[in-house]
Design an enzyme around this catalytic site. Structure first.
Site, PDB file in Angstrom:
ATOM      1  N   LYS A  76       0.817  -1.217   0.000  1.00  0.00           N
ATOM      2  CA  LYS A  76       0.000   0.000   0.000  1.00  0.00           C
ATOM      3  C   LYS A  76       0.848   1.263   0.000  1.00  0.00           C
ATOM      4  O   LYS A  76       2.019   1.242   0.375  1.00  0.00           O
ATOM      5  CB  LYS A  76      -0.993  -0.050   1.158  1.00  0.00           C
ATOM      6  CG  LYS A  76      -2.119  -1.030   0.796  1.00  0.00           C
ATOM      7  CD  LYS A  76      -3.333  -0.946   1.650  1.00  0.00           C
ATOM      8  CE  LYS A  76      -4.394  -1.885   1.073  1.00  0.00           C
ATOM      9  NZ  LYS A  76      -5.426  -2.203   2.048  1.00  0.00           N
ATOM     10  N   ARG A  85      -3.456 -10.184   4.450  1.00  0.00           N
ATOM     11  CA  ARG A  85      -3.821 -10.176   3.028  1.00  0.00           C
ATOM     12  C   ARG A  85      -2.568  -9.805   2.245  1.00  0.00           C
ATOM     13  O   ARG A  85      -2.015  -8.728   2.438  1.00  0.00           O
ATOM     14  CB  ARG A  85      -4.940  -9.156   2.842  1.00  0.00           C
ATOM     15  CG  ARG A  85      -5.700  -9.254   1.547  1.00  0.00           C
ATOM     16  CD  ARG A  85      -6.899  -8.294   1.558  1.00  0.00           C
ATOM     17  NE  ARG A  85      -7.523  -8.272   0.249  1.00  0.00           N
ATOM     18  CZ  ARG A  85      -7.122  -7.499  -0.747  1.00  0.00           C
ATOM     19  NH1 ARG A  85      -6.121  -6.679  -0.591  1.00  0.00           N
ATOM     20  NH2 ARG A  85      -7.746  -7.549  -1.914  1.00  0.00           N
TER      21      ARG A  85
HETATM   22  N1  HH2 Z   1      -7.463  -3.790   0.558  1.00  0.00           N
HETATM   23  C1  HH2 Z   1      -7.784  -3.764  -0.761  1.00  0.00           C
HETATM   24  C2  HH2 Z   1      -8.877  -4.514  -1.220  1.00  0.00           C
HETATM   25  N2  HH2 Z   1      -9.605  -5.289  -0.372  1.00  0.00           N
HETATM   26  N3  HH2 Z   1     -10.010  -6.140   1.792  1.00  0.00           N
HETATM   27  C3  HH2 Z   1      -9.689  -6.183   3.091  1.00  0.00           C
HETATM   28  N4  HH2 Z   1     -10.402  -6.963   3.943  1.00  0.00           N
HETATM   29  N5  HH2 Z   1      -8.648  -5.454   3.618  1.00  0.00           N
HETATM   30  C4  HH2 Z   1      -7.892  -4.637   2.816  1.00  0.00           C
HETATM   31  O1  HH2 Z   1      -6.963  -3.974   3.341  1.00  0.00           O
HETATM   32  C5  HH2 Z   1      -8.187  -4.562   1.418  1.00  0.00           C
HETATM   33  C6  HH2 Z   1      -9.279  -5.339   0.934  1.00  0.00           C
HETATM   34  C7  HH2 Z   1      -6.978  -2.939  -1.723  1.00  0.00           C
HETATM   35  O2  HH2 Z   1      -5.921  -3.657  -2.263  1.00  0.00           O
HETATM   36  P1  HH2 Z   1      -5.921  -4.411  -3.687  1.00  0.00           P
HETATM   37  O3  HH2 Z   1      -7.004  -5.444  -3.736  1.00  0.00           O
HETATM   38  O4  HH2 Z   1      -4.575  -4.914  -3.954  1.00  0.00           O
HETATM   39  O5  HH2 Z   1      -6.161  -3.263  -4.753  1.00  0.00           O
HETATM   40  P2  HH2 Z   1      -7.412  -2.768  -5.582  1.00  0.00           P
HETATM   41  O6  HH2 Z   1      -8.461  -2.284  -4.632  1.00  0.00           O
HETATM   42  O7  HH2 Z   1      -6.850  -1.630  -6.437  1.00  0.00           O
HETATM   43  O8  HH2 Z   1      -7.910  -3.912  -6.420  1.00  0.00           O
END
Ligand code: HH2
Length: 263
Positions: free
Chosen positions: A203, A242
């Site tokens: 992040k 995660r």
């Molecule tokens: N962060 C993201 C998405 N889903 N779910 C939970 N429970 N906790 C988190 O911190 C979280 C999440 C954002 O990360 P990412 O899926 O890599 O990116 P994007 O939202 O751009 O797909």
């Protein structure tokens, strides 16, 4: 928990697993590398990301979830939309990971009826605008109070306590200082008695903390910072992390656990 974004525009792996076959292969690899859960998402939630229509989100995730579930991998669906959660549960998902923290009453009833696990995440505002001016008097207490209130709502709606995970929502309506304080005081969430999930992988606060003369580190250079956070979160009592780099995460936390458990 391995992150599997079936999207063209996620902040660090957008486009990598946009084809179902590539996504399924990546999910199986993450499981082989030590992920207990594969978190499949069809909509990016990065600040400013476009909202994906329901049918398109289902199209992106359903075949991937079904294929991984048939191979007996534990799959969660990362969605804010009740219809997408319902479709995902129908093809084998065993957890709903809702970044809007089960605010939608339909989401609550679907999860209660399905008897699935639920991840309740804290987010201040909405993804489109959440990073404009996040504000808290006491970020740790406010996030804890919100998560406990939502978890109790879920229990009242029929979700079993053992099926609930709470997540501070690192980067969701939080500045660098807020993220660091939440991680520093993660024990406050652990002490609620609900299992804690932390998503800090790659992040932007990591890129900012480790800024070089050329500016914040890009997502591709946030591995070491991510591993440091994983180890500290696990030590503070987080029950799930995660992670985009599952193998690296697994090795880091297994190594830390070996040291901590030495007698
Ligand atoms: N962060 C993201 C998405 N889903 N779910 C939970 N429970 N906790 C988190 O911190 C979280 C999440 C954002 O990360 P990412 O899926 O890599 O990116 P994007 O939202 O751009 O797909």
């Amino acid at each position: 928990m391995g992150v599997l974004n079936v999207t063209p525009d996620s902040f660090s792996d957008g486009g990598l697993h946009y084809e179902a076959a590539a996504a399924i292969e990546a999910g199986l690899r993450m499981a082989a590398e030590g992920a207990d859960w594969i978190d499949v998402g069809g909509e990016s939630t990065r600040p400013g990301a476009e909202v994906v229509p329901i049918e398109e989100e289902i199209r992106r995730v359903a075949s991937v979830i079904e294929a991984l579930s048939l191979k007996e991998r534990n799959v969660s669906v990362d969605t804010r939309k009740p219809q997408v959660a319902e479709a995902a549960l129908g093809v084998g998902a065993k957890m709903v990971n809702d970044i809007s923290g089960l605010r939608d009453p339909d989401m609550l009833s679907i999860c209660a009826r399905a008897g699935c696990q639920v991840a309740i995440m804290h987010m201040q505002g909405e993804p489109e605008t959440m990073q404009l001016n996040p504000h808290y008097e006491d970020v740790v207490a406010e996030v804890r109070d919100y998560l406990v209130a939502q978890a109790r709502r879920a229990e009242a709606a029929g979700v079993a306590r053992d099926n609930i995970w709470i997540d501070p929502g690192i980067g969701f309506g939080k500045n660098v200082g807020h993220n660091l304080l939440l991680l520093r005081h993660l024990n406050v969430l652990v002490e609620t008695g609900y299992r804690v999930l932390v998503g800090a992988s790659r992040k932007s606060f990591i890129g900012r903390v480790l800024s070089a003369s050329s500016g914040p580190l890009p997502a591709s250079e946030r591995t070491e910072g991510t591993l440091a956070v994983h180890v500290l979160a696990q030590q503070a009592g987080a029950a799930m992390l995660r992670a985009h780099d599952v193998l690296a995460a697994r090795r880091a936390i297994d190594m830390a656990a070996a040291v901590l458990e030495a007698e």
